[in-house]
Enzyme design. Structure first.
Site, mmCIF file in Angstrom:
data_model
loop_
_atom_site.group_PDB
_atom_site.id
_atom_site.type_symbol
_atom_site.label_atom_id
_atom_site.label_comp_id
_atom_site.label_asym_id
_atom_site.label_seq_id
_atom_site.Cartn_x
_atom_site.Cartn_y
_atom_site.Cartn_z
ATOM 1 N N LYS A 118 26.843 81.292 48.998
ATOM 2 C CA LYS A 118 25.747 80.356 49.297
ATOM 3 C C LYS A 118 24.686 80.978 50.193
ATOM 4 O O LYS A 118 23.503 80.675 50.054
ATOM 5 C CB LYS A 118 26.291 79.080 49.937
ATOM 6 C CG LYS A 118 27.124 78.317 48.940
ATOM 7 C CD LYS A 118 27.240 76.855 49.193
ATOM 8 C CE LYS A 118 27.747 76.242 47.901
ATOM 9 N NZ LYS A 118 28.259 74.956 47.933
ATOM 10 N N LYS A 201 29.607 79.451 38.519
ATOM 11 C CA LYS A 201 30.085 78.071 38.543
ATOM 12 C C LYS A 201 28.946 77.075 38.283
ATOM 13 O O LYS A 201 27.821 77.313 38.716
ATOM 14 C CB LYS A 201 30.671 77.833 39.943
ATOM 15 C CG LYS A 201 31.343 76.514 40.158
ATOM 16 C CD LYS A 201 31.849 76.403 41.589
ATOM 17 C CE LYS A 201 30.801 75.859 42.510
ATOM 18 N NZ LYS A 201 31.125 74.594 43.168
ATOM 19 N N LYS A 204 25.790 71.456 41.567
ATOM 20 C CA LYS A 204 24.713 70.467 41.700
ATOM 21 C C LYS A 204 23.405 71.138 42.069
ATOM 22 O O LYS A 204 22.340 70.724 41.655
ATOM 23 C CB LYS A 204 24.994 69.518 42.874
ATOM 24 C CG LYS A 204 26.251 68.752 42.834
ATOM 25 C CD LYS A 204 26.286 67.875 44.095
ATOM 26 C CE LYS A 204 27.692 67.519 44.471
ATOM 27 N NZ LYS A 204 28.318 68.499 45.359
HETATM 28 N N1 AQP Z 1 32.035 73.768 38.451
HETATM 29 C C1 AQP Z 1 33.078 73.124 38.932
HETATM 30 N N2 AQP Z 1 34.224 73.060 38.219
HETATM 31 C C2 AQP Z 1 35.295 72.383 38.692
HETATM 32 N N3 AQP Z 1 35.298 71.753 39.881
HETATM 33 C C3 AQP Z 1 34.182 71.805 40.623
HETATM 34 N N4 AQP Z 1 33.862 71.303 41.824
HETATM 35 C C4 AQP Z 1 32.586 71.627 42.136
HETATM 36 N N5 AQP Z 1 32.047 72.351 41.151
HETATM 37 C C5 AQP Z 1 33.019 72.478 40.186
HETATM 38 C C6 AQP Z 1 34.774 70.513 42.645
HETATM 39 O O1 AQP Z 1 34.112 69.312 43.004
HETATM 40 C C7 AQP Z 1 34.600 68.924 44.292
HETATM 41 C C8 AQP Z 1 33.443 68.567 45.165
HETATM 42 O O2 AQP Z 1 32.683 69.691 45.470
HETATM 43 P P1 AQP Z 1 31.571 69.585 46.572
HETATM 44 O O3 AQP Z 1 30.451 68.790 46.098
HETATM 45 O O4 AQP Z 1 32.143 69.107 47.845
HETATM 46 O O5 AQP Z 1 31.198 71.079 46.810
HETATM 47 P P2 AQP Z 1 30.913 72.253 45.843
HETATM 48 O O6 AQP Z 1 32.218 72.795 45.366
HETATM 49 O O7 AQP Z 1 30.044 73.185 46.609
HETATM 50 O O8 AQP Z 1 30.140 71.562 44.642
HETATM 51 P P3 AQP Z 1 28.770 71.972 44.009
HETATM 52 O O9 AQP Z 1 28.553 71.069 42.836
HETATM 53 O O10 AQP Z 1 28.736 73.450 43.763
HETATM 54 O O11 AQP Z 1 27.734 71.536 45.145
HETATM 55 P P4 AQP Z 1 26.560 72.329 45.819
HETATM 56 O O12 AQP Z 1 25.751 72.935 44.721
HETATM 57 O O13 AQP Z 1 25.790 71.306 46.613
HETATM 58 O O14 AQP Z 1 27.180 73.334 46.730
HETATM 59 C C9 AQP Z 1 35.448 70.057 44.838
HETATM 60 O O15 AQP Z 1 36.822 69.709 44.652
HETATM 61 C C10 AQP Z 1 35.063 71.210 43.972
HETATM 62 O O16 AQP Z 1 36.124 72.133 43.839
#
Ligand code: AQP
Length: 339
Positions: A118, A201, A204
């Site tokens: 990140k 991955k 969001k």
């Molecule tokens: N691509 C993914 N595949 C499977 N699981 C996923 N998770 C996130 N992306 C995937 C799971 O969703 C839960 C919540 O995640 P989060 O929002 O707390 O943080 P993150 O993992 O950082 O999610 P994002 O979507 O990538 O958010 P941003 O872009 O804001 O950082 C977790 O259980 C995660 O494993």
């Protein structure tokens, strides 16, 4: 130490850092619903304090928080069976998080791959909160003495860090106070990849909207995104082993398997030798059939934000009733004088 003296309790959270993706749904929320059970206490949190580790416009944050609650409920989380609330309403998370900042070592934080991903080359300019976020996540879990943490693959390292923090706290203070929580990473959707690059991955906050399916996308947009999703020149293989070194093909097969509650083996059996021109529209139809009812219910729930706020307040009271006694005990162990 073992978890024998701790009651089985499930905790997990999602950041309201933008619109939810299909990755969050398949890797997290769908699993939370499957683990929700009247006999197990499950605690599902909207981790708004984690969201502000990167800039969030306040009005957008409020909207994303309510929308995430709507997504949890529309997907099947029952706020009467599970505890559903937003993190900032239970101050014990931040208070235990501070203690854990003093337990965790800088060297441990330096190993966190998500921070490296990140922050990229920008490590001097990102917030201190982004760096320290895994110790707040440890507090989110351990403030409830949670024993099981359903997460996607990307969060595995943070749950392992949580175990290290619990063990070091117990060792330093010579107590058996915090459990060793188990990450639960199961099913075909533990890591849904970006539709334009199968080695990254789906997130969001990814740069392009075309790389992810949002929970609020309509049928036409879902069909367009799958049509334009990167694939390769080969038809679908005859066996799952044939997906090796084909990250985009593997991802699309895994998405199909997760949406249809089957396995990549079953999908390959059905589509062996199929061209993308046949597979992609079927995948899009399947995604629409699963996601559309959820997004319609989300829109309905979002029409009554006051009701969502009431659900959060009620959930926060229930969460606080578990968290506060654990925080009080942690304060006693550390040596803080309380009135
Ligand atoms: N691509 C993914 N595949 C499977 N699981 C996923 N998770 C996130 N992306 C995937 C799971 O969703 C839960 C919540 O995640 P989060 O929002 O707390 O943080 P993150 O993992 O950082 O999610 P994002 O979507 O990538 O958010 P941003 O872009 O804001 O950082 C977790 O259980 C995660 O494993």
């Amino acid at each position: 130490m073992t978890n024998a003296q701790f009651k089985r309790r499930v905790f997990s959270g999602i950041k309201p850092s933008g619109g939810l993706t299909m990755g969050n749904y398949l890797g997290a929320i769908k699993r939370f619903v499957e683990m929700q059970n009247a006999d197990t206490e499950s605690i599902y949190c909207v981790v708004d304090m984690h969201a502000i580790t990167v800039w969030q416009d306040p009005a957008d944050l409020r909207h994303a928080t309510r929308e995430l609650v709507a997504a949890y409920i529309a997907s099947g989380i029952d706020p009467e069976t599970s505890i559903l609330f937003n993190q900032s309403q239970v101050s014990a998370h931040a208070e235990l998080g501070w203690i854990f900042n003093c337990v965790a070592r800088v060297g441990w934080m330096n190993r966190m791959t998500q921070f490296k991903d990140k922050a990229g080359k920008n490590t001097e300019q990102v917030s201190l909160g982004l760096y320290a976020y895994p110790s707040l996540m440890a507090a989110d879990i351990l403030i409830y003495h949670a024993t099981h943490v359903p997460v996607g693959e990307d969060q595995k390292q943070h749950v392992e860090l949580t175990r290290d923090i619990a063990a070091k706290f117990n060792h330093d203070y010579k107590v058996d106070f915090f459990p060793q929580p188990e990450p639960i990473i199961e099913g075909p959707a533990t890591r849904i990849m970006n539709l334009r690059d199968g080695t990254k991955k789906m997130s969001k906050s990814g740069a392009s909207d075309m790389e992810r399916i949002n929970m609020t996308d309509d049928a036409a947009l879902i069909a367009k995104k799958f049509k334009k999703a990167k694939s390769d020149q080969e038809p679908l293989p005859e066996t799952v082993a044939g997906l090796k070194d084909r990250p985009e093909a593997k991802n699309l097969v895994e998405i199909y398997a997760a949406l249809s509650d089957t396995s990549p083996e079953a999908v390959i059996k059905e589509f062996a030798g199929a061209q993308w021109g046949r597979f992609k529209p079927e995948l899009a139809d399947l995604a629409v059939s699963k996601l559309e009812p959820i997004s319609q219910e989300m829109s309905r729930l979002m029409q009554d934000p006051a009701e969502i706020d009431r659900i959060l307040a009620k959930g926060a009271d229930k969460a606080n009733a578990i968290a506060q006694p654990i925080l009080d005990k942690a304060y006693d162990i550390v040596g803080f004088i309380r009135r």
